[in-house]
Design a protein around this motif. Sequence first.
Motif, short mmCIF file in Angstrom:
data_model
loop_
_atom_site.label_atom_id
_atom_site.label_comp_id
_atom_site.label_asym_id
_atom_site.label_seq_id
_atom_site.Cartn_x
_atom_site.Cartn_y
_atom_site.Cartn_z
N LEU A 104 -10.66 3.47 1.96
CA LEU A 104 -9.82 2.37 2.42
C LEU A 104 -10.69 1.22 2.90
CD1 LEU A 104 -7.21 4.37 4.53
CD2 LEU A 104 -6.97 3.62 2.16
N ARG A 153 -11.02 9.54 3.43
CA ARG A 153 -10.15 10.66 3.73
C ARG A 153 -9.98 11.55 2.51
NH1 ARG A 153 -5.34 7.28 6.87
NH2 ARG A 153 -6.67 6.43 8.56
N VAL A 184 -8.01 13.62 0.06
CA VAL A 184 -6.65 13.73 -0.46
C VAL A 184 -6.71 14.67 -1.66
CG1 VAL A 184 -4.67 12.52 -1.42
CG2 VAL A 184 -6.10 11.39 0.29
N ALA A 187 -10.28 9.48 -0.82
CA ALA A 187 -9.67 8.16 -0.94
C ALA A 187 -10.36 7.23 0.05
CB ALA A 187 -8.18 8.24 -0.63
N GLN A 245 -10.24 15.09 -3.62
CA GLN A 245 -10.98 13.87 -3.84
C GLN A 245 -10.92 13.02 -2.58
OE1 GLN A 245 -9.64 11.88 -7.40
NE2 GLN A 245 -10.56 13.41 -8.74
N GLU A 295 -6.50 0.04 -0.40
CA GLU A 295 -7.38 0.92 -1.17
C GLU A 295 -8.68 0.21 -1.52
OE1 GLU A 295 -7.32 3.60 -5.28
OE2 GLU A 295 -5.55 2.48 -4.65
#
Length: 214
Positions: free
Chosen positions: A199, A190, A192, A197, A195, A205
């Motif tokens: 998962l 995704r 953010v 992120a 940048q 994370e």
Amino acid sequence: MKIGVLISGRGSNLAALIEACAEPGFRGQIALVISNRPKAEGLQVAAAAGIPTLVVDHQDFASRETFDAELDRALRAAGVELICNAGFMRILSDGFVEKWRDRQLNIHPSLLPAFKGLHVHQRALDAGVRITGCTVHFVRPEMDEGPIVAQAAVPVLSGDTPETLAARVLEAEHKLYPLALKLVVEGRARVVGEQVALLEADGTEAAPLFVPAI
């Protein structure tokens, strides 16, 4: 998730994405393949897999904006939710890119931000780098800019030519693009800020996706 793939040539990355989407449990489906070149070999690759194809020849349009508007119309008519550029040799207008912001992926044959643009492998050899590679990123209006999803490293060998290096990087592309697409369609990559992120499957994370030298 319905995926639209934009191509201009032989469709080798398209073939890798088709293979990935055919895997059990893969949560993406290629709904349409569009080429701006009527004779692109990738159209046959898609047709052989039973995927609808469309030619939108850029030479038939008076401006970049009218060409992009037809691309947008065709993609939306097919219910496309995510675009994958796979050897698509056209610069898209800012308006098109913004309409599909964070919903359009591209793969570039270098470790961005190094060696943006064309003649990448010759420039890497001229610079004397020892490691190059490829990058999957979300598209932004600037050429070869955007949040990075994943990268793969490829060694530069003694005696390499632009052709031999390109072949090795392309092999890495065929592995990296499906991995990156899987993360996106599963909602595990995704944007953010500017940048990406990442998962894990359990929502925790994840470490950056960087594939070691191939």
